[in-house]
Enzyme design. Sequence first.
Site, short mmCIF file in Angstrom:
data_model
loop_
_atom_site.label_atom_id
_atom_site.label_comp_id
_atom_site.label_asym_id
_atom_site.label_seq_id
_atom_site.Cartn_x
_atom_site.Cartn_y
_atom_site.Cartn_z
N HIS A 1 8.62 -28.09 -15.09
CA HIS A 1 6.77 -27.81 -15.79
C HIS A 1 7.30 -26.03 -15.56
O HIS A 1 7.07 -25.28 -16.86
CB HIS A 1 6.08 -27.71 -15.33
CG HIS A 1 4.66 -27.65 -15.77
ND1 HIS A 1 4.20 -27.90 -17.11
CD2 HIS A 1 3.57 -26.46 -15.60
CE1 HIS A 1 2.79 -27.29 -17.58
NE2 HIS A 1 2.61 -26.37 -16.31
N ASP B 1 -2.99 -23.49 -8.91
CA ASP B 1 -2.25 -23.37 -10.04
C ASP B 1 -3.40 -22.99 -10.94
O ASP B 1 -4.25 -22.21 -10.08
CB ASP B 1 -3.35 -24.91 -10.69
CG ASP B 1 -3.12 -25.27 -12.74
OD1 ASP B 1 -2.95 -24.16 -13.09
OD2 ASP B 1 -3.51 -26.64 -12.60
#
Length: 351
Positions: free
Chosen positions: A265, A173
């Site tokens: 996403h 991330d």
Amino acid sequence: VAKATVPFFGRVQAGVETPQQRFASFVALNLRSGVGSEGVARLLRLWTSDISLLMAGRPAMGDAAPELADLPHRLTVTVGLGHAVFVAIAKPELYPLSIKDLPGYSIDALESKWSGGDFVLQICADDQFAISHAQNELIKGAKPFADVHWIQQGFVQHRPNGETPRNLMGQLDGTDNPQPNSKDFSSVVWNDGKDFEWFANGTVLAFRRIRMQLETWEKLSPGAQETVIGRNRTNGAPLTGTIEKDLPDFAAKKDGELVIAPDAHIRRASTGRNIFRRVFNYSDGVLSDGQADVGLLFAAYQAEVETFLEIQARLAESDALNRWTVPIGSGLFVILPGVQEGGWLGQSLFN
Ligand code: HEM
């Protein structure tokens, strides 16, 4: 390392472009009723003084436990204001954003105990002890002017050699994030002061507390999890590439189907205008259904709130990840420009 410090004084506030520390505490405070311009100015002067001392590894003024201040572990405290402060100081015309608060989204299940706030302190360090001491002193100093509304604590996976950390869903991330100290970073994050002169070198913090539903997420196969994000779980490469830093090819097809799914996403989050994500994980006890309460303290910094709004609206409209994530807290803060020695946070608002 324990004695390492980050400079407080500078063009911009510390804690945004600063290489991410391992821990964070976000503290929101609400103004006490009747506190006006003079009170807010006194609070900002007090915080300036205490934060500059604490970040340097020195006790705050009137520190209840001065011996706790000497190991700052790269402590930073970043101060932001909500709309109500501009009203309290009778300068609503200086509020630099087009909206007072983030809008509600269809995906939200916001709880007031995690949302809003008139001030925010983002307190970060490589050691939770240093954070806790600074937090206690800054909250205590604020007492005559503001009371704590919420405190949210988070942590980052510690990985050697500056590798991208994983979040609690297992993904790398932070891959497609502007790099601190690059030109790209400055234009994404720091406001240029064109619309509001006083706001030059400030930024906007969009804060979301996002619960992760790990119990169902973990039932997905690795391949299904990769389809949701559009990236490889093992090394973070886009599904159209081989290494983490490869750029995603959103047009690529295999057997007539888009390789990166329409609702992946990263496809939905790509608008051509980036934001800077400085996120922390949280793990906070247990929910009433017996599941662990875990998720992300999603903190995005950008020069203009509109950049965030565009991405968030797209994700609320369609994002495969929404089935396993629920925003439960939300806040919008104007991060003040940096301070030069002799000055104080927000000073230009009072001239
Ligand atoms: C729990 C919630 C979330 C999780 C687990 C998550 C996870 C991820 C992951 C794994 C990536 C790909 C790696 C990377 O570039 O960092 C990513 C990219 C990204 N995310 Fe999220 N994210 C979440 C929420 C959000 C929210 C709320 C926003 C903004 C409103 C957002 C905006 C972005 C952006 C802009 C990218 C880069 C897309 C690109 O250009 O490739 N994310 N996220």
